[in-house]
Design an enzyme around this catalytic site. Structure first.
Site, PDB file in Angstrom:
ATOM      1  N   GLY A 194     -35.116 -50.991  81.821  1.00 44.61           N
ATOM      2  CA  GLY A 194     -35.057 -50.447  81.195  1.00 44.61           C
ATOM      3  C   GLY A 194     -34.094 -49.773  81.475  1.00 44.61           C
ATOM      4  N   ILE A 198     -32.970 -43.452  77.819  1.00 42.13           N
ATOM      5  CA  ILE A 198     -33.179 -42.804  78.780  1.00 42.13           C
ATOM      6  C   ILE A 198     -32.868 -42.919  80.274  1.00 42.13           C
ATOM      7  CG2 ILE A 198     -35.980 -41.988  80.116  1.00 42.13           C
ATOM      8  CD1 ILE A 198     -37.194 -41.740  77.566  1.00 42.13           C
ATOM      9  N   ASP A 326     -40.557 -38.870  65.078  1.00 42.15           N
ATOM     10  CA  ASP A 326     -40.375 -40.235  65.991  1.00 42.15           C
ATOM     11  C   ASP A 326     -41.874 -41.192  65.530  1.00 42.15           C
ATOM     12  OD1 ASP A 326     -38.947 -39.208  67.540  1.00 42.15           O
ATOM     13  OD2 ASP A 326     -40.283 -39.107  69.668  1.00 42.15           O
ATOM     14  N   HIS A 458      -3.572 -28.926  68.954  1.00 42.61           N
ATOM     15  CA  HIS A 458      -3.072 -29.372  69.672  1.00 42.61           C
ATOM     16  C   HIS A 458      -3.517 -28.308  71.445  1.00 42.61           C
ATOM     17  CE1 HIS A 458      -0.688 -31.647  72.050  1.00 42.61           C
ATOM     18  NE2 HIS A 458       0.535 -30.283  72.553  1.00 42.61           N
TER      19      HIS A 458
HETATM   20  P1  FAD Z   1     -42.331 -34.247  69.087  1.00 43.45           P
HETATM   21  O1  FAD Z   1     -41.050 -33.723  70.434  1.00 43.45           O
HETATM   22  O2  FAD Z   1     -42.640 -35.783  70.115  1.00 43.45           O
HETATM   23  O3  FAD Z   1     -43.339 -33.529  69.138  1.00 43.45           O
HETATM   24  C1  FAD Z   1     -44.917 -33.756  68.643  1.00 43.45           C
HETATM   25  C2  FAD Z   1     -45.355 -32.518  68.552  1.00 43.45           C
HETATM   26  O4  FAD Z   1     -47.040 -32.575  68.375  1.00 43.45           O
HETATM   27  C3  FAD Z   1     -46.021 -32.459  69.704  1.00 43.45           C
HETATM   28  O5  FAD Z   1     -45.427 -30.903  70.697  1.00 43.45           O
HETATM   29  C4  FAD Z   1     -47.295 -32.964  70.595  1.00 43.45           C
HETATM   30  O6  FAD Z   1     -47.936 -32.113  71.594  1.00 43.45           O
HETATM   31  C5  FAD Z   1     -48.137 -32.815  68.814  1.00 43.45           C
HETATM   32  N1  FAD Z   1     -49.324 -33.070  68.653  1.00 43.45           N
HETATM   33  C6  FAD Z   1     -49.366 -34.505  68.428  1.00 43.45           C
HETATM   34  N2  FAD Z   1     -50.425 -35.039  68.164  1.00 43.45           N
HETATM   35  C7  FAD Z   1     -50.842 -33.433  67.396  1.00 43.45           C
HETATM   36  C8  FAD Z   1     -52.180 -33.422  66.647  1.00 43.45           C
HETATM   37  N3  FAD Z   1     -52.597 -33.686  66.311  1.00 43.45           N
HETATM   38  N4  FAD Z   1     -52.440 -31.932  66.975  1.00 43.45           N
HETATM   39  C9  FAD Z   1     -51.507 -30.984  67.045  1.00 43.45           C
HETATM   40  N5  FAD Z   1     -50.487 -31.506  67.492  1.00 43.45           N
HETATM   41  C10 FAD Z   1     -49.622 -32.846  68.221  1.00 43.45           C
HETATM   42  N6  FAD Z   1     -33.379 -36.519  70.860  1.00 43.45           N
HETATM   43  C11 FAD Z   1     -32.166 -36.716  70.402  1.00 43.45           C
HETATM   44  O7  FAD Z   1     -31.831 -36.566  69.193  1.00 43.45           O
HETATM   45  N7  FAD Z   1     -31.175 -36.139  71.518  1.00 43.45           N
HETATM   46  C12 FAD Z   1     -31.494 -36.177  73.020  1.00 43.45           C
HETATM   47  O8  FAD Z   1     -30.866 -35.913  73.655  1.00 43.45           O
HETATM   48  C13 FAD Z   1     -33.249 -36.749  73.458  1.00 43.45           C
HETATM   49  N8  FAD Z   1     -33.072 -36.772  74.705  1.00 43.45           N
HETATM   50  C14 FAD Z   1     -34.338 -37.126  75.129  1.00 43.45           C
HETATM   51  C15 FAD Z   1     -34.678 -37.278  75.861  1.00 43.45           C
HETATM   52  C16 FAD Z   1     -36.283 -37.568  77.054  1.00 43.45           C
HETATM   53  C17 FAD Z   1     -36.264 -37.762  77.632  1.00 43.45           C
HETATM   54  C18 FAD Z   1     -36.675 -37.997  75.736  1.00 43.45           C
HETATM   55  C19 FAD Z   1     -38.040 -38.629  76.011  1.00 43.45           C
HETATM   56  C20 FAD Z   1     -36.330 -38.428  74.318  1.00 43.45           C
HETATM   57  C21 FAD Z   1     -35.804 -37.638  73.799  1.00 43.45           C
HETATM   58  N9  FAD Z   1     -35.151 -37.722  72.677  1.00 43.45           N
HETATM   59  C22 FAD Z   1     -33.245 -36.862  72.891  1.00 43.45           C
HETATM   60  C23 FAD Z   1     -35.750 -37.708  71.468  1.00 43.45           C
HETATM   61  C24 FAD Z   1     -36.485 -36.889  70.924  1.00 43.45           C
HETATM   62  O9  FAD Z   1     -37.297 -35.872  71.840  1.00 43.45           O
HETATM   63  C25 FAD Z   1     -37.498 -36.946  69.860  1.00 43.45           C
HETATM   64  O10 FAD Z   1     -36.900 -37.633  69.041  1.00 43.45           O
HETATM   65  C26 FAD Z   1     -38.038 -35.612  69.620  1.00 43.45           C
HETATM   66  O11 FAD Z   1     -38.631 -34.863  69.878  1.00 43.45           O
HETATM   67  C27 FAD Z   1     -38.641 -36.294  68.387  1.00 43.45           C
HETATM   68  O12 FAD Z   1     -39.868 -35.123  67.703  1.00 43.45           O
HETATM   69  P2  FAD Z   1     -40.933 -35.076  66.696  1.00 43.45           P
HETATM   70  O13 FAD Z   1     -41.252 -33.659  65.920  1.00 43.45           O
HETATM   71  O14 FAD Z   1     -40.756 -36.201  66.051  1.00 43.45           O
HETATM   72  O15 FAD Z   1     -41.772 -34.912  67.512  1.00 43.45           O
HETATM   73  P1  NAI Z   2     -34.259 -47.221  74.807  1.00 39.58           P
HETATM   74  O1  NAI Z   2     -35.434 -47.994  73.096  1.00 39.58           O
HETATM   75  O2  NAI Z   2     -33.345 -46.517  74.398  1.00 39.58           O
HETATM   76  O3  NAI Z   2     -34.234 -48.076  75.635  1.00 39.58           O
HETATM   77  C1  NAI Z   2     -35.348 -49.349  76.276  1.00 39.58           C
HETATM   78  C2  NAI Z   2     -34.983 -50.757  77.168  1.00 39.58           C
HETATM   79  O4  NAI Z   2     -35.749 -51.345  77.786  1.00 39.58           O
HETATM   80  C3  NAI Z   2     -34.518 -51.586  75.777  1.00 39.58           C
HETATM   81  O5  NAI Z   2     -32.765 -51.695  76.580  1.00 39.58           O
HETATM   82  C4  NAI Z   2     -35.333 -52.477  76.320  1.00 39.58           C
HETATM   83  O6  NAI Z   2     -34.683 -54.434  76.045  1.00 39.58           O
HETATM   84  C5  NAI Z   2     -35.148 -52.290  77.540  1.00 39.58           C
HETATM   85  N1  NAI Z   2     -36.365 -53.099  77.659  1.00 39.58           N
HETATM   86  C6  NAI Z   2     -38.159 -53.273  77.228  1.00 39.58           C
HETATM   87  N2  NAI Z   2     -38.747 -53.622  77.946  1.00 39.58           N
HETATM   88  C7  NAI Z   2     -38.553 -53.802  78.760  1.00 39.58           C
HETATM   89  C8  NAI Z   2     -39.223 -54.844  79.666  1.00 39.58           C
HETATM   90  N3  NAI Z   2     -40.692 -55.150  80.531  1.00 39.58           N
HETATM   91  N4  NAI Z   2     -38.650 -54.564  81.276  1.00 39.58           N
HETATM   92  C9  NAI Z   2     -36.986 -54.163  81.208  1.00 39.58           C
HETATM   93  N5  NAI Z   2     -36.431 -53.855  79.951  1.00 39.58           N
HETATM   94  C10 NAI Z   2     -37.329 -53.909  78.969  1.00 39.58           C
HETATM   95  O7  NAI Z   2     -36.223 -46.400  75.020  1.00 39.58           O
HETATM   96  P2  NAI Z   2     -36.122 -45.431  76.364  1.00 39.58           P
HETATM   97  O8  NAI Z   2     -34.862 -44.871  77.060  1.00 39.58           O
HETATM   98  O9  NAI Z   2     -37.328 -45.530  76.777  1.00 39.58           O
HETATM   99  O10 NAI Z   2     -35.958 -44.372  74.902  1.00 39.58           O
HETATM  100  C11 NAI Z   2     -37.035 -43.790  74.151  1.00 39.58           C
HETATM  101  C12 NAI Z   2     -36.360 -43.147  72.666  1.00 39.58           C
HETATM  102  O11 NAI Z   2     -36.040 -41.551  73.084  1.00 39.58           O
HETATM  103  C13 NAI Z   2     -34.787 -43.665  72.524  1.00 39.58           C
HETATM  104  O12 NAI Z   2     -35.166 -44.980  71.420  1.00 39.58           O
HETATM  105  C14 NAI Z   2     -34.187 -42.644  71.863  1.00 39.58           C
HETATM  106  O13 NAI Z   2     -34.887 -42.322  70.587  1.00 39.58           O
HETATM  107  C15 NAI Z   2     -34.510 -41.426  72.703  1.00 39.58           C
HETATM  108  N6  NAI Z   2     -33.884 -40.959  73.242  1.00 39.58           N
HETATM  109  C16 NAI Z   2     -32.299 -40.295  72.667  1.00 39.58           C
HETATM  110  C17 NAI Z   2     -31.841 -39.616  74.240  1.00 39.58           C
HETATM  111  C18 NAI Z   2     -30.837 -39.570  72.940  1.00 39.58           C
HETATM  112  O14 NAI Z   2     -30.353 -38.802  71.776  1.00 39.58           O
HETATM  113  N7  NAI Z   2     -29.299 -38.391  73.699  1.00 39.58           N
HETATM  114  C19 NAI Z   2     -31.906 -39.953  74.896  1.00 39.58           C
HETATM  115  C20 NAI Z   2     -32.660 -40.232  75.609  1.00 39.58           C
HETATM  116  C21 NAI Z   2     -34.079 -40.817  74.747  1.00 39.58           C
END
Ligand code: FAD
Ligand code: NAI
Length: 479
Positions: A194, A198, A326, A458
């Site tokens: 992917g 990420i 999300d 600047h």
């Molecule tokens: P979450 O952060 O997933 O929080 C949901 C919470 O609900 C969790 O703590 C979970 O334990 C809890 N929960 C679930 N079900 C229940 C239940 N039934 N009862 C009680 N608690 C529950 N976004 C950015 O904007 N910038 C970034 O740089 C960025 N980097 C990322 C890097 C990675 C590796 C990943 C995986 C994601 C990244 N994201 C980034 C995406 C971002 O983390 C998510 O969009 C964001 O955390 C979503 O917030 P949320 O509150 O909807 O859900």
């Molecule tokens: P993503 O949706 O950004 O990318 C997934 C990639 O995997 C796509 O390019 C897709 O075409 C590819 N893919 C899907 N199925 C596949 C397969 N079977 N084989 C090979 N390639 C495949 O999802 P990712 O990177 O997992 O991140 C999840 C979400 O977390 C993002 O959509 C983003 O919203 C959030 N995130 C945000 C960050 C930020 O804001 N800087 C940093 C990291 C994550």
């Protein structure tokens, strides 16, 4: 007798904890329940969700450490600085990351206490509705159940990594985002499935720390969501850095071997290959968390992709039940979840907030950073919209040259008649900060001339944004 609250928030990620704080500021009695997939050693639930525990914050800590390592190892000679014996202590880097996460998550505990938000430790699920409000069961770690009542409920349960059916994630050798942020040493060879956000961010971290990284992407084009000029530039720069990106592949089986993992894939010509790596990261998107919420008890169900259906105001079809972040449609971004949390709290308070999803910025924390807001050039073309383009390179900016970060450009798109800014696309140093000016401009429906006429400091990287605005009328001053 059950505890009663005006608002119960399910989940304490960026959506849920911010919604709780805003609702408390507005005078509501608020409880937030969190079962926490991310317990700290004391057994307390760690607040902050994916973002703080396994996403944005830990990943950006690793991005920063690996960038410093790369700079010190390879980019100091021009400054006249000689260093030798540069080495990386991955355990120390991980400890720094953990300390940042702990500081941030305990900061939310403090904010909850400060705002008198009741933290309910356990998993929330619906039990039905009575005249006194929604009945929610909170199930603790030990299985003990507590029922609470709330007039309004905000579901903010977030998402988890999507896995590929025949590839077993053990978060040791084959990892999703959780394992990928915890490596104890840089793998020699790293495979990534992917080439999304990420894959590129995490892949770049371990590449900077010495891994040979191969990214396998199913789509035939690279970074399809970004503007096409940015994707082209990124592809060129990442290749130069040594990131191998194979497009249009079909993934077969991944088998754990004595040495690591062996991934079978078919390339875009139909030829079969095997990639041997020490570690494999699966980053193919995320799926909403709705299991065990017992949505049926209040007449709700998920859509065909697992999201909770909501309207423009994050309201579900159950009166007084909202869903944000999300777990609902729209980009999976922390700032989107936070803004939806604020929106819902203010709506419940009778205010009239509004969110413009078109002016929400996107950032990819690679080197250089990529950031954009609004429409891409290909989207405008598809819409048949008449637009003008202005582009300016960081290489013509004194601050960028001084910093030694002069790759990339800013590209601005504006309506051909009204000059309203329709999109801004940046690949370059500090793109994550520079994009905020563009997002603000778009919120105010500014024209490119508004930015062009605004005095910028600047020397600064922000001058590149202004020059791109000037370039729309072909009057960039330093090109
Ligand atoms: P979450 O952060 O997933 O929080 C949901 C919470 O609900 C969790 O703590 C979970 O334990 C809890 N929960 C679930 N079900 C229940 C239940 N039934 N009862 C009680 N608690 C529950 N976004 C950015 O904007 N910038 C970034 O740089 C960025 N980097 C990322 C890097 C990675 C590796 C990943 C995986 C994601 C990244 N994201 C980034 C995406 C971002 O983390 C998510 O969009 C964001 O955390 C979503 O917030 P949320 O509150 O909807 O859900
Ligand atoms: P993503 O949706 O950004 O990318 C997934 C990639 O995997 C796509 O390019 C897709 O075409 C590819 N893919 C899907 N199925 C596949 C397969 N079977 N084989 C090979 N390639 C495949 O999802 P990712 O990177 O997992 O991140 C999840 C979400 O977390 C993002 O959509 C983003 O919203 C959030 N995130 C945000 C960050 C930020 O804001 N800087 C940093 C990291 C994550």
């Amino acid at each position: 007798m059950s505890k009663q609250f005006d608002i119960l928030v399910i989940g304490a990620g960026p959506g849920g904890y911010i919604a709780s704080i805003r609702a408390a500021q507005l005078g509501f009695s608020v409880a937030c329940c969190e079962f926490s997939a991310y317990d700290d050693p004391s057994g307390e639930p760690r607040l902050g969700g994916t973002c703080l525990n396994a996403g944005c914050i830990p990943l950006k800590a690793l991005v920063a450490s690996s960038e410093v390592f790369e700079k010190v190892s390879h980019h100091l000679e021009d400054h006249g600085i000689t260093v030798s014996d540069v080495s990386m202590d991955v355990a120390r880097m991980q400890k720094r990351k953990e300390d940042i996460v702990t500081k941030m998550t305990s900061g939310i505990q403090f904010l909850f206490r400060k705002n008198k938000i009741t933290l309910l430790k356990g998993r929330g699920s619906f039990a039905g509705r009575t005249d006194a409000g929604y009945r929610i069961i909170i199930t603790g770690k030990d299985g003990e159940e507590e029922e609470v009542l709330a007039q309004k409920v905000i579901i903010a349960t977030g998402s988890k990594a999507r896995h590929i059916p025949n590839i077993q994630v053990d978060n040791v050798t084959i990892c999703d985002n959780e394992g990928a942020l915890k490596f104890t040493e840089a793998p020699k060879k790293l495979g990534v499935i992917g080439a999304g956000v990420i894959g590129l961010e995490v892949g770049s971290v371990w590449r900077r720390l010495g891994a040979e990284v191969t990214v396998l992407e199913v789509m035939p084009s690279f970074l399809g969501a970004a503007d096409e000029s940015v994707s082209r530039e990124a592809s060129k720069l990442f290749l130069k850095q040594g990131l191998q990106i194979r497009l249009g592949v079909r993934i077969g089986q991944a088998i754990i071997t004595d040495k690591g993992v062996s991934i079978a894939y078919t390339d875009d010509q139909g030829s079969e290959h095997t990639l041997e790596c020490d570690k494999l990261i699966v980053s193919v998107g995320r799926i909403p968390n709705t299991e065990k919420l017992n949505l049926e008890a209040v007449g709700l169900q998920t859509d065909e992709r697992g999201f909770i259906p909501v309207n423009d105001h994050c309201a579900t079809s159950a009166p007084g039940v909202y869903a944000i972040g999300d777990v609902v449609r729209g980009p999976m971004l922390a700032h989107k979840a936070e803004d939806e949390g604020v929106l819902v709290a203010e709506l419940i308070a009778g205010q009239k907030p509004h969110l413009d999803y078109n002016s929400m910025p996107w950032v990819i924390y690679t080197t250089p950073e990529i950031a954009w807001v609004g429409k891409t050039e290909q989207q405008l073309r598809a819409e048949g919209r008449d637009y003008k383009t202005g582009q300016f390179p960081f290489a013509a900016n004194g601050r960028a040259l001084g910093l030694g970060d002069s790759e990339g450009f800013v590209k601005m798109l504006a309506d051909a008649k009204t000059d309203e800014i329709l999109g801004v696309h940046i690949i370059g140093a500090s793109a994550s900060d520079l994009i905020a000016e563009a997002a603000l401009a778009m919120e105010f429906r500014a024209s490119s001339e508004d930015i062009a006429r605004t005095c910028h400091p600047h020397p600064s990287l922000s001058e590149v944004v202004r020059e791109a605005a000037l370039a729309i009328e072909k009057r960039a001053l330093n090109m």
